[in-house]
Write a protein that holds these residues in place. Structure first.
Motif, mmCIF file in Angstrom:
data_model
loop_
_atom_site.group_PDB
_atom_site.id
_atom_site.type_symbol
_atom_site.label_atom_id
_atom_site.label_comp_id
_atom_site.label_asym_id
_atom_site.label_seq_id
_atom_site.Cartn_x
_atom_site.Cartn_y
_atom_site.Cartn_z
ATOM 1 N N SER A 101 37.240 47.136 40.262
ATOM 2 C CA SER A 101 37.107 46.480 41.451
ATOM 3 C C SER A 101 39.217 46.514 41.449
ATOM 4 O O SER A 101 39.449 47.133 42.240
ATOM 5 C CB SER A 101 36.719 45.933 41.463
ATOM 6 O OG SER A 101 35.862 45.909 41.388
ATOM 7 N N ILE A 102 39.565 46.351 39.923
ATOM 8 C CA ILE A 102 41.391 45.694 40.149
ATOM 9 C C ILE A 102 42.096 46.661 39.631
ATOM 10 O O ILE A 102 42.982 47.249 40.023
ATOM 11 C CB ILE A 102 41.122 44.796 39.603
ATOM 12 C CG1 ILE A 102 40.526 43.312 39.470
ATOM 13 C CG2 ILE A 102 42.377 44.200 39.092
ATOM 14 C CD1 ILE A 102 40.390 42.081 39.323
ATOM 15 N N ASP A 103 41.322 47.773 39.036
ATOM 16 C CA ASP A 103 41.553 48.914 38.595
ATOM 17 C C ASP A 103 43.227 48.336 36.687
ATOM 18 O O ASP A 103 44.294 48.915 37.134
ATOM 19 C CB ASP A 103 42.278 49.768 39.728
ATOM 20 C CG ASP A 103 43.376 51.173 39.082
ATOM 21 O OD1 ASP A 103 42.254 51.667 37.769
ATOM 22 O OD2 ASP A 103 43.414 51.824 39.330
ATOM 23 N N GLU A 104 42.843 47.941 36.121
ATOM 24 C CA GLU A 104 43.384 47.101 35.392
ATOM 25 C C GLU A 104 42.978 46.617 34.027
ATOM 26 O O GLU A 104 42.147 46.226 34.632
ATOM 27 C CB GLU A 104 44.355 46.064 35.911
ATOM 28 C CG GLU A 104 45.642 45.162 35.297
ATOM 29 C CD GLU A 104 46.355 44.091 35.832
ATOM 30 O OE1 GLU A 104 46.608 43.007 35.328
ATOM 31 O OE2 GLU A 104 46.195 44.266 37.352
ATOM 32 N N ALA A 105 44.136 47.111 33.485
ATOM 33 C CA ALA A 105 42.905 46.010 32.120
ATOM 34 C C ALA A 105 42.550 45.132 32.071
ATOM 35 O O ALA A 105 43.843 44.186 31.791
ATOM 36 C CB ALA A 105 44.124 47.286 30.240
ATOM 37 N N PRO A 106 41.329 44.121 31.337
ATOM 38 C CA PRO A 106 41.920 43.226 30.976
ATOM 39 C C PRO A 106 43.001 42.486 30.181
ATOM 40 O O PRO A 106 43.444 43.023 29.203
ATOM 41 C CB PRO A 106 40.485 42.221 30.888
ATOM 42 C CG PRO A 106 39.374 43.693 30.601
ATOM 43 C CD PRO A 106 40.246 44.859 31.504
ATOM 44 N N TYR A 107 43.182 40.977 30.118
ATOM 45 C CA TYR A 107 43.527 40.274 28.878
ATOM 46 C C TYR A 107 43.361 40.699 27.638
ATOM 47 O O TYR A 107 43.598 41.011 26.268
ATOM 48 C CB TYR A 107 44.603 39.451 28.712
ATOM 49 C CG TYR A 107 44.523 39.270 30.096
ATOM 50 C CD1 TYR A 107 46.405 39.205 30.083
ATOM 51 C CD2 TYR A 107 44.516 37.943 31.315
ATOM 52 C CE1 TYR A 107 47.087 38.618 31.549
ATOM 53 C CE2 TYR A 107 45.603 37.511 32.371
ATOM 54 C CZ TYR A 107 46.595 38.200 32.034
ATOM 55 O OH TYR A 107 47.505 37.915 33.352
#
Length: 272
Positions: A101-107
């Protein structure tokens, strides 16, 4: 009925996994659902996972885990499948959905929620500090403060204290009045955390006259006279010279600008 053993495994302290597990267990009759929790925090290696797997095999336990490091989570999943163990991945499915959904890798950093909690409580503590030690109420706050604001009346000491408190700085402000001797502790603390708020006499005169109008008083009160203002400014300058602290002219600055200047000064002093 035999006790149900639940292994709580996490690469942090395991509170989240245990909370979810306990919430699930609470939905069953305690007489029919006797249970025991075994917590394994700080799972950081394949060997740690192997230990959890062995205990689960020996006790027929359910593994409830929150693992955010991809390689550790992948290894846990492989071992669970290899030995057909009962398990629940609390974080994985949600993180996968969020990533899509965010189109970003988590930390992929364990314990982030607790760091956020710490930051939140630090801010609350700073806000409470600013209220408790507002207007120089208690000199005992001076050694504990990150920032000490000094200024004569109407130099925005209180709003500045609150603004900086929301940035997690513990701020105490002290009004400078010729008739009131500053607390001795002011001269004993590190002068680098003291910030004096300077204002022009003309600007202060306008502000004070407007304040008197808001209170329903005439603008001729001594509080707003040029003579009184010059007396206060002179006393302020003498005190600042004794303290050798930083001075910021707030005459034409918004609170946000002044706050940013203060933060910059404090950061520079800390870096030295």
């Amino acid at each position: 009925m035999d006790n149900i053993k639940i292994i709580v495994a996490s690469d942090s302290i395991g509170e989240t996994a245990e909370l979810v597990a306990r919430a699930g267990v609470s939905q069953f009759n305690p007489k029919q659902c006797k249970h025991e929790f075994l917590r394994y925090p700080y799972i950081e290696s394949f060997e740690n996972v192997d230990e959890v797997i062995q205990v689960a095999k020996d006790t027929d336990a359910i593994i409830v885990y929150t693992l955010v490091k991809p390689e550790i989570k992948k290894y846990m999943l492989a071992k669970v499948k290899e030995f057909s163990l009962k398990s629940v991945d609390i974080m994985g499915p949600l993180m996968d959905l969020l990533s899509e959904s965010i189109d970003e890798a988590p930390y992929y950093e364990p314990g982030m929620v607790h760091r956020l909690d710490e930051a939140y409580f630090k801010k609350i503590d700073a806000i409470e500090f600013a209220v408790k030690y507002d207007d120089g109420k208690d000199p005992k706050g001076l050694p504990k403060a990150d920032i000490v604001l000094l200024g004569i009346s109407r130099t925005s000491k209180t709003p500045l204290s609150q603004y900086l408190a929301h940035k997690s700085y513990k701020v105490m402000n002290i009004p400078i009045v010729p008739e009131v001797t500053p607390p001795d502790a002011l001269f004993e603390i590190d002068a680098s955390k003291c910030i004096a708020l300077k204002i022009s006499g003309e600007k202060l005169n306008r502000i004070r006259k407007e304040r008197l109008k808001q209170l329903g008083l005439g603008d001729t009160a001594r509080y707003a006279t040029e003579a009184r203002i010059q007396e206060e400014l002179k006393y302020f300058e003498e005190l600042v010279e004794k303290l050798s602290c930083s001075v910021i002219d707030v005459s034409d600055k918004a609170i946000e600008e002044t706050a940013n200047d203060i933060i910059h000064i404090i950061a520079q002093r800390k870096s030295k």
